[in-house]
Design an enzyme around this catalytic site. Structure first.
Site, PDB file in Angstrom:
ATOM      1  N   ASN A 231     -25.953  11.752   1.720  1.00  0.00           N
ATOM      2  CA  ASN A 231     -25.648  10.046   1.930  1.00  0.00           C
ATOM      3  C   ASN A 231     -24.365  10.014   1.617  1.00  0.00           C
ATOM      4  O   ASN A 231     -23.841   9.867   0.323  1.00  0.00           O
ATOM      5  CB  ASN A 231     -26.718   9.900   0.700  1.00  0.00           C
ATOM      6  CG  ASN A 231     -28.030   9.987   0.939  1.00  0.00           C
ATOM      7  OD1 ASN A 231     -28.592   9.820   2.239  1.00  0.00           O
ATOM      8  ND2 ASN A 231     -28.894  10.079   0.025  1.00  0.00           N
ATOM      9  N   GLU A 312     -33.568   7.414   5.918  1.00  0.00           N
ATOM     10  CA  GLU A 312     -33.487   6.890   4.504  1.00  0.00           C
ATOM     11  C   GLU A 312     -32.412   5.948   4.435  1.00  0.00           C
ATOM     12  O   GLU A 312     -31.473   6.012   3.469  1.00  0.00           O
ATOM     13  CB  GLU A 312     -33.647   7.904   3.482  1.00  0.00           C
ATOM     14  CG  GLU A 312     -34.528   8.856   3.227  1.00  0.00           C
ATOM     15  CD  GLU A 312     -34.761  10.094   2.275  1.00  0.00           C
ATOM     16  OE1 GLU A 312     -33.840  10.391   2.158  1.00  0.00           O
ATOM     17  OE2 GLU A 312     -35.750  10.324   1.789  1.00  0.00           O
ATOM     18  N   ARG A 345     -29.004  17.047  11.039  1.00  0.00           N
ATOM     19  CA  ARG A 345     -30.115  17.142  10.099  1.00  0.00           C
ATOM     20  C   ARG A 345     -31.422  16.562  10.796  1.00  0.00           C
ATOM     21  O   ARG A 345     -31.273  15.399  11.569  1.00  0.00           O
ATOM     22  CB  ARG A 345     -30.181  16.561   8.591  1.00  0.00           C
ATOM     23  CG  ARG A 345     -28.833  17.222   7.936  1.00  0.00           C
ATOM     24  CD  ARG A 345     -28.787  16.624   6.650  1.00  0.00           C
ATOM     25  NE  ARG A 345     -29.755  17.052   5.752  1.00  0.00           N
ATOM     26  CZ  ARG A 345     -30.541  16.392   4.811  1.00  0.00           C
ATOM     27  NH1 ARG A 345     -30.460  15.068   4.787  1.00  0.00           N
ATOM     28  NH2 ARG A 345     -31.278  16.812   3.801  1.00  0.00           N
ATOM     29  N   LYS A 381     -35.463  21.246   7.477  1.00  0.00           N
ATOM     30  CA  LYS A 381     -35.797  21.582   6.148  1.00  0.00           C
ATOM     31  C   LYS A 381     -37.198  22.737   6.207  1.00  0.00           C
ATOM     32  O   LYS A 381     -37.614  22.559   7.406  1.00  0.00           O
ATOM     33  CB  LYS A 381     -36.410  20.681   5.509  1.00  0.00           C
ATOM     34  CG  LYS A 381     -35.330  19.790   4.975  1.00  0.00           C
ATOM     35  CD  LYS A 381     -35.899  18.475   4.002  1.00  0.00           C
ATOM     36  CE  LYS A 381     -34.561  17.591   3.336  1.00  0.00           C
ATOM     37  NZ  LYS A 381     -35.054  16.486   2.585  1.00  0.00           N
ATOM     38  N   ASP A 386     -40.859  17.639   2.518  1.00  0.00           N
ATOM     39  CA  ASP A 386     -39.596  17.548   1.644  1.00  0.00           C
ATOM     40  C   ASP A 386     -39.458  18.365   0.660  1.00  0.00           C
ATOM     41  O   ASP A 386     -39.721  17.999  -0.556  1.00  0.00           O
ATOM     42  CB  ASP A 386     -39.441  15.938   1.389  1.00  0.00           C
ATOM     43  CG  ASP A 386     -38.051  15.599   0.633  1.00  0.00           C
ATOM     44  OD1 ASP A 386     -37.182  16.666   0.863  1.00  0.00           O
ATOM     45  OD2 ASP A 386     -37.688  14.577   0.220  1.00  0.00           O
ATOM     46  N   GLU A 414     -35.261  19.808  -7.157  1.00  0.00           N
ATOM     47  CA  GLU A 414     -35.735  18.375  -7.190  1.00  0.00           C
ATOM     48  C   GLU A 414     -37.121  18.307  -7.509  1.00  0.00           C
ATOM     49  O   GLU A 414     -37.814  17.234  -8.026  1.00  0.00           O
ATOM     50  CB  GLU A 414     -35.411  17.821  -6.066  1.00  0.00           C
ATOM     51  CG  GLU A 414     -35.880  16.298  -5.690  1.00  0.00           C
ATOM     52  CD  GLU A 414     -35.581  15.711  -4.443  1.00  0.00           C
ATOM     53  OE1 GLU A 414     -34.968  16.354  -3.536  1.00  0.00           O
ATOM     54  OE2 GLU A 414     -35.946  14.439  -4.118  1.00  0.00           O
ATOM     55  N   HIS A 542     -46.283  16.156  -2.814  1.00  0.00           N
ATOM     56  CA  HIS A 542     -45.672  14.891  -2.826  1.00  0.00           C
ATOM     57  C   HIS A 542     -46.690  13.963  -3.989  1.00  0.00           C
ATOM     58  O   HIS A 542     -47.091  12.962  -3.865  1.00  0.00           O
ATOM     59  CB  HIS A 542     -45.908  13.876  -1.620  1.00  0.00           C
ATOM     60  CG  HIS A 542     -44.606  13.075  -1.554  1.00  0.00           C
ATOM     61  ND1 HIS A 542     -44.676  11.970  -2.420  1.00  0.00           N
ATOM     62  CD2 HIS A 542     -43.575  13.223  -0.758  1.00  0.00           C
ATOM     63  CE1 HIS A 542     -43.579  11.318  -1.911  1.00  0.00           C
ATOM     64  NE2 HIS A 542     -42.953  12.000  -1.228  1.00  0.00           N
TER      65      HIS A 542
END
Ligand code: GCW
Length: 722
Positions: A231, A312, A345, A381, A386, A414, A542
């Site tokens: 980001n 995102e 990505r 990924k 995620d 994370e 998730h």
């Protein structure tokens, strides 16, 4: 042990430490501690074989080799070596290349070295017996440095060095850390303090930590670092920051670590004054070409760009009606003349909620296979959602044979307990790498896709989202260092074994004491499964708290639908799980036939992925005969129990290592044990609303109600902008 007693023990220990000023280990040295060898007879044997140390070459890399050997051997053997340059002595260690050493050049190993490639090396014992010599040789000095670290690892782990015949070369060309570090030093999803990059003081102030960072990376073969967050902030591409980056590049260069940058797609507008970032616009193309020229004029060995686009909220080519290949190829052309690469990505998802988020990356990228030049990686990924505690391998790994796919693993935790849970991630990485895509028949593993061997690509690689910060021990949790280490060892060779890596990491980081290893290695090896069990067993995913992702949140129901937990659990009165079978979202169709068939049928779907692929009734019979509800209860309780076992195991090795790290870990295990119960209770109470079944009476019942957990609010959890 009773918690109060434990805490008073810790306080007492810390007081003694403070008052007496005893130097204790703080973890800063990572796995490069080089403490005196515990086994004296092994140490004496080494000393006999290492009467002299000879390192050829005068480059900065040769100097780094000399420095590492001096520190390493002094630490391990308590001998001060003056590194010499006369290889004609018996019982010496010789390090060099055919170019920098006539001695190495005449050894008739040139052909072998060529085969091993620029980063490969050999370590041979020659002239065995009384005159024995150990030779570390490579075509390049970077290869010789890698060989040196390998040799030091042999000593640290107390291996026999009397008859070495080691030949090593990396299986991948690009082995990178991705830092999600912002220019203000906050770290997205970082749990170990602030960024180690002190942009404000660069380029004039060089923190010695930068050197140690490069050493640690080189010791496991990591050869690149993307220093800024995906980001991205376009400022990193301005002249001011490029000179700061140059200062880092200079420190890393002798250690073979190249610098890379995340390129913000809208940079031509933000710092270039253009009105568009359309990748087909002549001015935009020109801007990036000129930017690449500028970067390479400052940093000639700059590695290239990483890009997060149209994901995102990040800008990207789709804003201009172009596709990902249009964007990637424009940047690839700009860096190609200088040998740079672009890592684009695949973690993209649309602003509109799709029928199944898990299908999106494949839908976007698979049709682009064959549309990229050879210096573009698509960075994927490990799983399609995620970085969850467990995901099946990403279907793209079996679907883009014409494109080098770079594996992206997350090293920072994370979704795995931040820096307070002991979770050794190598088994997660290994599970994904060992998974078989079956695209070219049995044995077409993800590892072979990633190392480029299945589809014969020139470039191949792995990226690991870093867990490094400015905490004294770099990673927050002493055991989180193992994840940095293991990531590097697997990037070097995706077929390395997680257990072997754990073994060598423990020996270097803590001790060669067998009792310690016998307790701690299984503890590490089971830790990932343990976390899966108390967080999201049986293919659930998730279910974490909103935004900061710390702790459970199966009820989270804010924001877009595919950011909510019920979207993924689909818990209802019938059952639980996301139907991705051919009767549901049909995400299974993105895999090759044999994988698809296995996942598609309830009977053949591995239970660890059950609720990933199927919506299963609460009374469904699991393989062990339990109903789904009871089996789920059992997993959650089992997970929390396993953390208690970890605590007991850890207590049992007290005294075998330094007190500082012992107490550090035991306090964190205490936090983990409480949080495992929190996860267990919160999730089971939430799902119980749908199953309407009791937690069987033989389990200790939750002592709080669901709304207690739902009302817990936490501010300032690290890793996000609050
Ligand atoms: O998992 C999500 C994280 C974001 C991250 C994103 C990504 C850098 O929550 O913090 O953004 O993945 O991988 O781009």
């Amino acid at each position: 042990m009773d918690n109060k007693l434990k805490i008073s023990g810790i306080v007492l220990f810390l007081t003694i430490l403070f008052v007496s000023g005893v130097h204790a280990e703080n973890g800063y040295e990572l796995w490069l501690r080089y403490n005196p060898l515990e086994n004296q007879s092994v140490a004496n044997d080494y000393k006999k074989s290492l009467k002299e140390v000879v390192v050829f070459g005068n480059s900065e890399t040769s100097e780094a080799i000399k420095k590492e050997l001096s520190i390493g051997l002094k630490g391990l053997l308590s001998v001060e070596y003056k590194v010499g340059s006369n290889a004609e002595v018996d019982n010496c260690l010789v390090v060099g290349t055919p170019k920098n050493s006539p001695f190495i050049a005449q050894l008739s190993i040139n052909e072998k070295l060529q085969k091993l490639g620029d980063e490969g090396y050999l370590i041979y014992t020659i002239d065995k017996g009384a005159k024995q010599r150990i030779v570390i040789a490579s075509q390049t000095e970077i290869g010789a440095l890698y060989g040196t670290f390998h040799f030091l690892r042999l000593l640290q782990t107390q291996q026999n060095i009397s008859d070495l015949k080691i030949e090593e070369s990396p299986k991948t060309t690009h082995r990178l850390l991705n830092h999600w570090d912002n220019l203000d030093r906050t770290v997205e999803r970082g749990y170990a303090g602030f960024s180690i990059w002190d942009w404000h003081k660069l380029p004039d102030f060089i923190d010695t930590r930068y050197v140690d960072y490069a050493r640690a990376n080189a010791s496991v073969g990591i050869n690149g670092a993307v220093v800024n967050n995906v980001n991205a902030n376009a400022l990193i591409l301005t002249d001011q920051y490029l000179h700061k980056l140059l200062a880092l590049a200079k420190v890393f260069r002798p250690y073979g670590v190249k610098v890379y940058l995340t390129a913000r797609f809208s940079a031509p507008i933000e710092i270039g004054g253009l009105s568009t970032a359309d990748p087909l616009d002549a001015n935009v193309i020109n801007w990036w070409n000129e930017k690449a020229k500028e970067i390479y004029s400052i940093i000639p060995d700059f590695g290239g760009f990483l890009v997060k686009a149209n994901s995102e909220g990040q800008p990207g080519p789709q804003q201009y009606g172009r596709n990902h290949a249009d964007g990637a190829n424009m940047l690839a052309k700009a860096v190609a003349p200088f040998g740079g690469v672009v890592m684009w990505r695949a973690f993209v998802y649309d602003n509109n909620v799709p029928d199944d988020r898990a299908k999106q990356a494949y839908n976007e990228f698979q049709p682009l296979d064959g549309k990229f030049p050879e210096n573009v990686f698509v960075q994927v990924k490990n799983g399609a959602i995620d970085f969850q505690p467990r995901e099946p391998f990403h279907p793209l790994f079996g679907a883009m044979p014409k494109t080098p796919l770079m594996m992206e693993f997350q090293i920072t935790q994370e979704y795995l307990g931040c820096a307070t849970h002991l979770v050794y991630l190598a088994p997660l990485y290994e599970e994904c790498l060992d998974a078989d895509t079956y695209v070219k028949g049995e044995g077409s593993t993800v590892a072979k896709v990633v190392d480029g061997s299945l589809n014969s690509h020139k470039y191949s690689g792995m990226a690991g989202v870093s867990n490094i910060g400015n905490d004294i021990n770099w990673c927050g949790h002493p055991f989180a260092q193992a994840n940095w280490y293991a990531y590097g060892r697997l990037a070097w060779n995706p077929e390395n074994s997680s257990e072997q890596i754990a073994d060598e990491w423990i020996r270097q980081t803590f001790t060669n004491n067998q009792k310690f290893i016998d307790v701690v290695k299984p503890m590490m090896m089971n830790s990932r499964e343990t976390a899966v069990n108390y967080m999201t067993p049986l293919g659930l995913h998730h279910q974490m708290a909103w935004n900061h992702h710390w702790g459970p949140g199966p009820w989270v129901n804010i924001g877009r639908l595919d950011w909510t937990s019920p979207y993924y659990s689909k818990a209802d009165s019938f059952g639980i799980g996301f139907d991705r079978s051919s009767k549901g979202s049909n995400a299974v169709s993105q895999y090759s036939t044999s994988v698809k068939d296995k996942f598609d049928k309830l009977e053949s779907c591995p239970e660890e992925f059950l609720l990933w692929f199927h919506h299963v009734p609460w009374d469904y019979k699991l393989k062990n005969g339990q109903t789904l509800w009871n089996g789920m209860v059992d997993k959650y309780y089992g997970g929390a129990e396993s953390v208690k076992k970890m605590q007991n195991d850890w207590e049992s090795i007290k005294g075998l290592i330094d007190n500082e790290r012992f107490y550090h870990v035991s306090q964190l295990l205490n936090i983990q044990a409480n949080e495992a119960i929190w996860w267990r209770n919160a999730c089971l109470l939430y799902f119980q609303q749908f199953s309407k079944q009791p937690i069987p009476a033989n389990y200790e019942q939750p002592n709080k109600a669901l709304d207690y957990y739902q009302n817990l609010k936490f501010r300032f959890v690290p890793g996000i902008s609050n």
